[in-house]
Structures are given as structure tokens and as C-alpha cells.
Scaffold this active site. Sequence first.
Site, PDB file in Angstrom:
ATOM      1  N   PRO A   9       2.403   5.825  -4.384  1.00 47.56           N
ATOM      2  CG  PRO A   9       1.802   7.868  -3.462  1.00 47.56           C
ATOM      3  CD  PRO A   9       1.353   6.843  -4.454  1.00 47.56           C
ATOM      4  CG  ASN A  10       6.007   6.973   0.011  1.00 48.81           C
ATOM      5  OD1 ASN A  10       7.157   7.338  -0.227  1.00 48.81           O
ATOM      6  ND2 ASN A  10       5.018   7.825   0.227  1.00 48.81           N
ATOM      7  NE  ARG A  17       5.449   3.375   3.421  1.00 44.80           N
ATOM      8  CZ  ARG A  17       4.245   3.610   2.902  1.00 44.80           C
ATOM      9  NH1 ARG A  17       3.801   2.871   1.891  1.00 44.80           N
ATOM     10  NH2 ARG A  17       3.491   4.565   3.363  1.00 44.80           N
ATOM     11  CE1 TYR A  22       1.366   0.702   4.856  1.00 45.69           C
ATOM     12  CE2 TYR A  22       3.145   2.019   5.818  1.00 45.69           C
ATOM     13  CZ  TYR A  22       1.851   1.919   5.335  1.00 45.69           C
ATOM     14  OH  TYR A  22       1.036   3.033   5.320  1.00 45.69           O
ATOM     15  CG  ASN A  73      -2.008   0.116  -1.949  1.00 43.27           C
ATOM     16  OD1 ASN A  73      -2.475   1.207  -1.588  1.00 43.27           O
ATOM     17  ND2 ASN A  73      -1.222  -0.616  -1.167  1.00 43.27           N
ATOM     18  CB  ALA A  76      -0.428   9.002   0.390  1.00 43.23           C
ATOM     19  CG  HIS A  79      -6.007   8.495   2.320  1.00 41.02           C
ATOM     20  ND1 HIS A  79      -6.851   7.428   2.543  1.00 41.02           N
ATOM     21  CD2 HIS A  79      -4.753   8.009   2.550  1.00 41.02           C
ATOM     22  CE1 HIS A  79      -6.135   6.369   2.900  1.00 41.02           C
ATOM     23  NE2 HIS A  79      -4.859   6.701   2.908  1.00 41.02           N
ATOM     24  CG  ASP A  86     -12.744  12.470 -11.973  1.00 41.40           C
ATOM     25  OD1 ASP A  86     -13.737  11.974 -11.407  1.00 41.40           O
ATOM     26  OD2 ASP A  86     -12.494  13.689 -11.933  1.00 41.40           O
ATOM     27  CD  GLU A  97      -9.872   1.555  -1.841  1.00 35.65           C
ATOM     28  OE1 GLU A  97     -11.102   1.550  -2.045  1.00 35.65           O
ATOM     29  OE2 GLU A  97      -9.312   2.336  -1.048  1.00 35.65           O
ATOM     30  CG  HIS A  99      -5.701   0.419   1.251  1.00 36.18           C
ATOM     31  ND1 HIS A  99      -4.947   1.447   0.733  1.00 36.18           N
ATOM     32  CD2 HIS A  99      -6.969   0.613   0.822  1.00 36.18           C
ATOM     33  CE1 HIS A  99      -5.739   2.234   0.036  1.00 36.18           C
ATOM     34  NE2 HIS A  99      -6.969   1.756   0.064  1.00 36.18           N
ATOM     35  CB  SER A 101      -1.844  -0.796   6.857  1.00 32.57           C
ATOM     36  OG  SER A 101      -2.371   0.355   6.208  1.00 32.57           O
ATOM     37  NE  ARG A 106      -1.948   3.170   9.314  1.00 32.43           N
ATOM     38  CZ  ARG A 106      -1.066   3.396   8.340  1.00 32.43           C
ATOM     39  NH1 ARG A 106      -1.184   2.758   7.189  1.00 32.43           N
ATOM     40  NH2 ARG A 106      -0.073   4.237   8.530  1.00 32.43           N
ATOM     41  NE  ARG A 110      -2.371   6.550   7.607  1.00 33.46           N
ATOM     42  CZ  ARG A 110      -1.315   6.956   6.890  1.00 33.46           C
ATOM     43  NH1 ARG A 110      -1.300   6.806   5.587  1.00 33.46           N
ATOM     44  NH2 ARG A 110      -0.276   7.495   7.484  1.00 33.46           N
TER      45      ARG A 110
HETATM   46  C1  DQA Z   1      -1.608   2.140   2.204  1.00 31.30           C
HETATM   47  C2  DQA Z   1      -2.320   2.972   3.264  1.00 31.30           C
HETATM   48  C3  DQA Z   1      -2.207   4.449   2.958  1.00 31.30           C
HETATM   49  O1  DQA Z   1      -2.903   5.215   3.929  1.00 31.30           O
HETATM   50  C4  DQA Z   1      -0.750   4.867   2.967  1.00 31.30           C
HETATM   51  O2  DQA Z   1      -0.628   6.218   2.599  1.00 31.30           O
HETATM   52  C5  DQA Z   1       0.111   3.991   2.119  1.00 31.30           C
HETATM   53  C6  DQA Z   1      -0.150   2.564   2.056  1.00 31.30           C
HETATM   54  C7  DQA Z   1      -1.605   0.635   2.529  1.00 31.30           C
HETATM   55  O3  DQA Z   1      -1.341  -0.137   1.630  1.00 31.30           O
HETATM   56  O4  DQA Z   1      -1.855   0.256   3.672  1.00 31.30           O
HETATM   57  O5  DQA Z   1       1.094   4.457   1.550  1.00 31.30           O
HETATM   58  O6  DQA Z   1      -2.279   2.302   0.971  1.00 31.30           O
END
Ligand code: DQA
Length: 151
Positions: A9-10, A17, A22, A73, A76, A79, A86, A97, A99, A101, A106, A110
Site C-alpha cells: 500500500p501507498n 507521499r 521516499y 516491499n 505498512a 508491520h 503465511d 524483503e 524497504h 526507507s 524510524r 516500524r
Molecule cells: C516502507 C516502510 C513502511 O514502514 C511504510 O509503511 C511504507 C514504505 C518503505 O519502503 O520504506 O509504506 O515499506
Amino acid sequence: MKLLVINGPNINMLGIREKSIYGSKNYKDLQEYIKMIGKREAIEIDEFQSNYEGEIVDCIQKAYQVYDGIIINPAAYTHTSIAILDALKAVNIPTVEVHLSNVSKREAYRQISYVKEYAIKRYVGLSFLGYEEAILFLKKYLGEKNENLNN
Ligand code: DQA
């Protein structure tokens, strides 16, 4: 070798954002960057992004016996989502995995990652480069795995 990149998401809001966290590049830039790495490395890479946990679970399930590696990735959902963890365990595909950031520096909320328990490698705080590192890692890892199978 076939890899699947999943963004949660996002991530589609990149470039809009929280630019100080980011960066100013958008999701299309990220997609093109990943495509470019795939071409350069001669790896088939598919990309998926969703704001919905269930769609991400569905996407992981559909990856079963289709993809050799997953780069995720979960944003959110990293977390919070045991469902994504699963699903990854169910399909048993080597997973990295990523990320953008540096989540480890942080907010306290997170610091938890459910996916971390399953991932064979983790890249944080490298922005787009994290995806490239993940692709290169899986290329090497899967290449070595195949070599061992053939010996
Ligand atoms: C993220 C870090 C997450 O905590 C956050 O909710 C994101 C982006 C990152 O790529 O840094 O949406 O996964």
C-alpha cells in the site's frame, strides 16, 4: 529465471507521499527502473502493486510454481500482516524483503517485520537500489541453487 516484485500500500503514491523520506521519483519510475534491471540481467520480472492485503495474499498464492523468486516491499503490511507471512511460507519461494526507507531507524512500530522471519535477505534504506540489490542477490542465489542441483 522468473522473478516477481510485489509492492504494498501507498507505494503507488511515490513522488507525492513524504518526499523527504521516499524521494521525488514516482511509482512509474520504480517500475521502469526494475524493468531496466531485468533487461540488463536477462531476467523475466513481473511487477504487482496493491493497497489491499488480500490481493497481495492472492498474488503470492498465484506465484506458486510460476516464479523462482519474490521481492516484496509489503509497505505498512510489513508491520502487521501475518497473512502475508503465511502466504509466503505456503508457496515456499525464495523471498527478499525490501524497504525504500531505513525502517530500522524510524518509529518503534516500524521495527516489527513479520516478513523478516521468512525472507532470506533484507535491504532497507537504499531507495530504488534496494530492488536492484534484491534482484542481483536472487540471481546469484538461484543460480547457485541450480548448480548444486545439477552436480
Ligand atoms: C516502507 C516502510 C513502511 O514502514 C511504510 O509503511 C511504507 C514504505 C518503505 O519502503 O520504506 O509504506 O515499506
